[in-house]
Design an enzyme around this catalytic site. Structure first.
Site, PDB file in Angstrom:
ATOM      1  N   ASN A  64       0.680  -7.513  15.936  1.00 54.67           N
ATOM      2  CA  ASN A  64       1.298  -8.829  15.701  1.00 54.67           C
ATOM      3  C   ASN A  64       1.907  -9.347  16.996  1.00 54.67           C
ATOM      4  O   ASN A  64       1.850  -8.678  18.026  1.00 54.67           O
ATOM      5  CB  ASN A  64       2.336  -8.727  14.575  1.00 54.67           C
ATOM      6  CG  ASN A  64       3.419  -7.726  14.921  1.00 54.67           C
ATOM      7  OD1 ASN A  64       4.136  -7.877  15.900  1.00 54.67           O
ATOM      8  ND2 ASN A  64       3.510  -6.661  14.124  1.00 54.67           N
ATOM      9  N   LYS A  75     -16.376   3.778  19.641  1.00 52.13           N
ATOM     10  CA  LYS A  75     -16.357   2.318  19.503  1.00 52.13           C
ATOM     11  C   LYS A  75     -17.312   1.883  18.392  1.00 52.13           C
ATOM     12  O   LYS A  75     -18.479   2.313  18.372  1.00 52.13           O
ATOM     13  CB  LYS A  75     -16.758   1.682  20.840  1.00 52.13           C
ATOM     14  CG  LYS A  75     -16.588   0.189  20.854  1.00 52.13           C
ATOM     15  CD  LYS A  75     -17.018  -0.417  22.168  1.00 52.13           C
ATOM     16  CE  LYS A  75     -17.104  -1.918  22.055  1.00 52.13           C
ATOM     17  NZ  LYS A  75     -17.826  -2.525  23.140  1.00 52.13           N
ATOM     18  N   PRO A 132       3.963   3.800   6.642  1.00 53.52           N
ATOM     19  CA  PRO A 132       5.297   4.165   6.133  1.00 53.52           C
ATOM     20  C   PRO A 132       6.281   3.036   6.428  1.00 53.52           C
ATOM     21  O   PRO A 132       6.149   2.345   7.437  1.00 53.52           O
ATOM     22  CB  PRO A 132       5.655   5.415   6.945  1.00 53.52           C
ATOM     23  CG  PRO A 132       4.809   5.353   8.173  1.00 53.52           C
ATOM     24  CD  PRO A 132       3.542   4.638   7.767  1.00 53.52           C
ATOM     25  N   ASP A 133       7.253   2.857   5.541  1.00 57.20           N
ATOM     26  CA  ASP A 133       8.331   1.897   5.812  1.00 57.20           C
ATOM     27  C   ASP A 133       9.451   2.682   6.503  1.00 57.20           C
ATOM     28  O   ASP A 133      10.142   3.494   5.877  1.00 57.20           O
ATOM     29  CB  ASP A 133       8.808   1.256   4.497  1.00 57.20           C
ATOM     30  CG  ASP A 133       9.767   0.102   4.775  1.00 57.20           C
ATOM     31  OD1 ASP A 133      10.665   0.263   5.633  1.00 57.20           O
ATOM     32  OD2 ASP A 133       9.605  -0.956   4.147  1.00 57.20           O
ATOM     33  N   ILE A 134       9.601   2.442   7.790  1.00 54.77           N
ATOM     34  CA  ILE A 134      10.529   3.248   8.585  1.00 54.77           C
ATOM     35  C   ILE A 134      11.971   2.995   8.170  1.00 54.77           C
ATOM     36  O   ILE A 134      12.765   3.916   7.985  1.00 54.77           O
ATOM     37  CB  ILE A 134      10.320   2.957  10.093  1.00 54.77           C
ATOM     38  CG1 ILE A 134       8.871   3.302  10.467  1.00 54.77           C
ATOM     39  CG2 ILE A 134      11.303   3.737  10.948  1.00 54.77           C
ATOM     40  CD1 ILE A 134       8.434   2.807  11.826  1.00 54.77           C
ATOM     41  N   PHE A 152      16.105  -5.965   9.812  1.00 52.25           N
ATOM     42  CA  PHE A 152      15.852  -7.372  10.111  1.00 52.25           C
ATOM     43  C   PHE A 152      14.950  -7.912   9.018  1.00 52.25           C
ATOM     44  O   PHE A 152      14.099  -7.187   8.498  1.00 52.25           O
ATOM     45  CB  PHE A 152      15.164  -7.529  11.477  1.00 52.25           C
ATOM     46  CG  PHE A 152      16.141  -7.769  12.598  1.00 52.25           C
ATOM     47  CD1 PHE A 152      17.027  -6.765  12.973  1.00 52.25           C
ATOM     48  CD2 PHE A 152      16.196  -8.986  13.257  1.00 52.25           C
ATOM     49  CE1 PHE A 152      17.947  -6.969  13.991  1.00 52.25           C
ATOM     50  CE2 PHE A 152      17.110  -9.213  14.272  1.00 52.25           C
ATOM     51  CZ  PHE A 152      17.987  -8.203  14.647  1.00 52.25           C
ATOM     52  N   LYS A 175      15.608  -7.753  -0.028  1.00 52.50           N
ATOM     53  CA  LYS A 175      15.055  -6.768   0.923  1.00 52.50           C
ATOM     54  C   LYS A 175      16.060  -5.642   1.177  1.00 52.50           C
ATOM     55  O   LYS A 175      15.707  -4.471   1.267  1.00 52.50           O
ATOM     56  CB  LYS A 175      14.713  -7.495   2.235  1.00 52.50           C
ATOM     57  CG  LYS A 175      13.696  -6.786   3.064  1.00 52.50           C
ATOM     58  CD  LYS A 175      13.112  -7.692   4.141  1.00 52.50           C
ATOM     59  CE  LYS A 175      11.928  -8.497   3.633  1.00 52.50           C
ATOM     60  NZ  LYS A 175      11.285  -9.303   4.672  1.00 52.50           N
ATOM     61  N   LYS A 204      15.130  -1.833   0.418  1.00 50.94           N
ATOM     62  CA  LYS A 204      15.012  -0.873   1.525  1.00 50.94           C
ATOM     63  C   LYS A 204      16.200   0.082   1.598  1.00 50.94           C
ATOM     64  O   LYS A 204      16.140   1.086   2.286  1.00 50.94           O
ATOM     65  CB  LYS A 204      14.875  -1.628   2.845  1.00 50.94           C
ATOM     66  CG  LYS A 204      13.725  -2.636   2.824  1.00 50.94           C
ATOM     67  CD  LYS A 204      12.884  -2.561   4.048  1.00 50.94           C
ATOM     68  CE  LYS A 204      11.739  -3.554   3.978  1.00 50.94           C
ATOM     69  NZ  LYS A 204      10.723  -3.296   4.980  1.00 50.94           N
TER      70      LYS A 204
HETATM   71  N1  CTP Z   1      10.112  -2.356   8.551  1.00 51.42           N
HETATM   72  C1  CTP Z   1       9.896  -1.005   8.764  1.00 51.42           C
HETATM   73  N2  CTP Z   1       8.717  -0.444   8.482  1.00 51.42           N
HETATM   74  C2  CTP Z   1       7.705  -1.185   7.955  1.00 51.42           C
HETATM   75  C3  CTP Z   1       7.912  -2.564   7.713  1.00 51.42           C
HETATM   76  C4  CTP Z   1       9.115  -3.118   8.019  1.00 51.42           C
HETATM   77  O1  CTP Z   1      10.814  -0.330   9.266  1.00 51.42           O
HETATM   78  N3  CTP Z   1       6.553  -0.587   7.677  1.00 51.42           N
HETATM   79  C5  CTP Z   1      11.417  -2.931   8.812  1.00 51.42           C
HETATM   80  C6  CTP Z   1      11.476  -3.946   9.914  1.00 51.42           C
HETATM   81  O2  CTP Z   1      11.777  -3.334  11.154  1.00 51.42           O
HETATM   82  C7  CTP Z   1      12.622  -4.844   9.475  1.00 51.42           C
HETATM   83  C8  CTP Z   1      12.550  -4.788   7.962  1.00 51.42           C
HETATM   84  O3  CTP Z   1      11.810  -3.611   7.662  1.00 51.42           O
HETATM   85  O4  CTP Z   1      13.875  -4.328   9.848  1.00 51.42           O
HETATM   86  C9  CTP Z   1      11.917  -5.947   7.303  1.00 51.42           C
HETATM   87  O5  CTP Z   1      10.682  -6.297   7.897  1.00 51.42           O
HETATM   88  P1  CTP Z   1       9.824  -7.503   7.327  1.00 51.42           P
HETATM   89  O6  CTP Z   1       8.527  -7.560   8.048  1.00 51.42           O
HETATM   90  O7  CTP Z   1      10.654  -8.747   7.266  1.00 51.42           O
HETATM   91  O8  CTP Z   1       9.667  -7.036   5.857  1.00 51.42           O
HETATM   92  P2  CTP Z   1       8.492  -6.395   5.088  1.00 51.42           P
HETATM   93  O9  CTP Z   1       8.960  -5.096   4.546  1.00 51.42           O
HETATM   94  O10 CTP Z   1       7.233  -6.386   5.880  1.00 51.42           O
HETATM   95  O11 CTP Z   1       8.413  -7.409   3.888  1.00 51.42           O
HETATM   96  P3  CTP Z   1       7.689  -8.831   3.768  1.00 51.42           P
HETATM   97  O12 CTP Z   1       6.634  -8.900   4.852  1.00 51.42           O
HETATM   98  O13 CTP Z   1       7.143  -8.793   2.394  1.00 51.42           O
HETATM   99  O14 CTP Z   1       8.762  -9.855   3.930  1.00 51.42           O
END
Ligand code: CTP
Length: 410
Positions: free
Chosen positions: A211, A289, A308-310, A328, A342, A346
């Site tokens: 991104n 490739k 994973p959601d860190i 954030f 959120k 989280k």
């Molecule tokens: N984050 C994370 N790991 C992920 C996705 C998000 O740690 N796999 C953390 C980001 O660093 C941020 C927060 O989660 O602090 C929210 O990120 P955001 O992109 O706004 O939220 P998403 O969980 O992706 O939700 P959405 O895209 O549905 O708003």
């Protein structure tokens, strides 16, 4: 934090030219120099080069009507956090030790109420002379910091102690002295873990999903926390900016690596998840490739796996959970409601809700609202470094008052 300021007195000696480098190095570190050039110093470098580098008028003469009209010598001597004499010649050391006041430099040293640091540079025999030894001892006894000169070949052809130390070493000593004067910082002894930048999820050795995150906000936060004395671990995806000074930079590529690096960096007092972590990765990453038309096959379909959601993982840890976890939330609408949802989902303590409907991503400014357990603080649109500074100060207040973690400020 206000800019730190030194008054630099440049003595006469071949090492005077290095004071120009010192002015640059200090300004790179956010320390401003106002300069006095002695008569001897002006034999080696010019007031013009000094003022061009310091960005301020260079003062030279005790009896100049112009100088006095602009800033009296007493006021000049009090206008800094620290007075640095570099190079400090044998004559300047003698004058300061003896309490002479017959030119601008020596008068300033007598009149100042700021701490004084001397960086001697002279011929080895002059440095070892009994008179200089006596003067150094007197000055140290008076509370003046006198650096030890370096040993090596001298401009005059002799060898021994007397050389000016290298500029970065002098700059380190100046910074340390300023830190000592400023006293303890509010985040000293605290460890803060910050993630920043995007992650890169490989499809094959040359392609990836990612991104547009620039890493600017996360890097600014890491720098602001370090400036308040925190030990900062900055786990960062690939970005094009330099990590702030004094921060432990841990580069990673993928979300999985980022999570692992965060786990490895624990325990921490605070975790701030600023990274734009890619939510998905290609389910299969080829180690070769991918070819557009492999043996006549049709285009490959892209299958994704969830990353994973860190933030959630660290928030829900049963052991080693950081005391304050901040996420954030990048949103384009319904900022507070979505941020609160959120925060619940989280399990973090605070959310910095980020309005990304405009040009925030990659830009220099940010518009955020801080959502805590029971309140909302809306901050005006401001520079990302200012957002970072405010957040770091807010964290310092919260850590020193645990009840505040759940409560928004006025
Ligand atoms: N984050 C994370 N790991 C992920 C996705 C998000 O740690 N796999 C953390 C980001 O660093 C941020 C927060 O989660 O602090 C929210 O990120 P955001 O992109 O706004 O939220 P998403 O969980 O992706 O939700 P959405 O895209 O549905 O708003």
């Amino acid at each position: 934090m206000s800019t730190q300021r030194i008054l630099l007195i440049i003595g006469g000696g071949i090492a005077a030219y290095k004071s120009l480098e010192l002015i640059r190095e200090l300004s790179r570190r956010g320390i401003q120099c106002r300069c006095i050039l002695t008569k001897g110093g002006a034999e080696f470098i010019t007031p013009l080069s000094v003022s061009a580098l310091s960005g301020e008028k260079c003062f030279t003469d005790l009896f100049s009507l112009d100088d006095e009209a602009e800033m009296g010598h007493i006021q000049l001597s009090r206008s800094a956090d620290l007075v640095v004499v570099c190079p400090a010649t044998a004559d300047l050391l003698a004058k300061a030790a003896g309490g002479h006041a017959n030119d601008l430099a020596s008068t300033t040293l007598m009149a100042t109420d700021a701490p004084v640091m001397m960086v001697p540079a002279m011929n080895v025999r002059m440095w070892e002379h009994a008179a200089t030894r006596r003067n150094v001892e007197t000055l140290r006894g008076d509370g003046v910091t006198v650096m030890e000169p370096d040993e090596g070949a001298m401009a005059c052809g002799e060898y021994g102690p007397g050389r000016l130390p290298d500029v970065p070493i002098i700059a380190d000593a100046v910074e340390a002295e300023l830190a000592r004067i400023a006293g303890p910082k509010p985040l000293e002894g605290r460890h803060v873990l910050v993630t920043a930048g995007p992650t890169r999820e490989p499809l094959d050795p040359v392609r990836y999903l990612s991104n547009h995150s620039s890493g600017k906000q996360g890097y600014a936060i890491a720098g602001a926390l370090a400036a308040l004395g925190a030990r900062v671990s900055l786990v960062s995806g690939p970005v094009g900016i330099t990590p702030p000074r004094g921060v432990d930079h841990i580069p990673v590529e993928t979300a999985q690596q980022m999570l692992q690096a965060c786990e490895d960096a624990l325990p921490a007092d605070v975790f701030i998840s600023v990274a734009a972590v890619a939510d998905w990765r290609p389910a299969i990453s080829s180690d070769k490739k991918l070819k557009l038309k492999d043996e006549g096959k049709t285009l490959p379909a892209l299958t994704l796996a969830e990353n994973p959601d860190i933030l959630a993982t660290l928030s829900h840890k049963t052991s080693d959970r950081p005391g304050l976890v901040i996420g954030f939330a990048a949103e384009t609408h319904d900022l507070e409601a979505l941020a609160r949802a959120k925060m619940q989902r989280k399990g973090c303590d605070w959310i910095v809700a980020n309005d990304v409907s405009g040009d925030v991503m990659g830009g220099a400014e940010n518009e955020v609202a801080l959502v805590t357990g029971s309140g909302l603080e809306t901050w005006p649109r401001m520079d990302k470094t200012e957002v970072a500074r405010r957040l770091a100060e807010r964290i310092a207040v919260a850590l020193n008052d645990p009840d505040d973690r759940q409560v928004a400020a006025e």
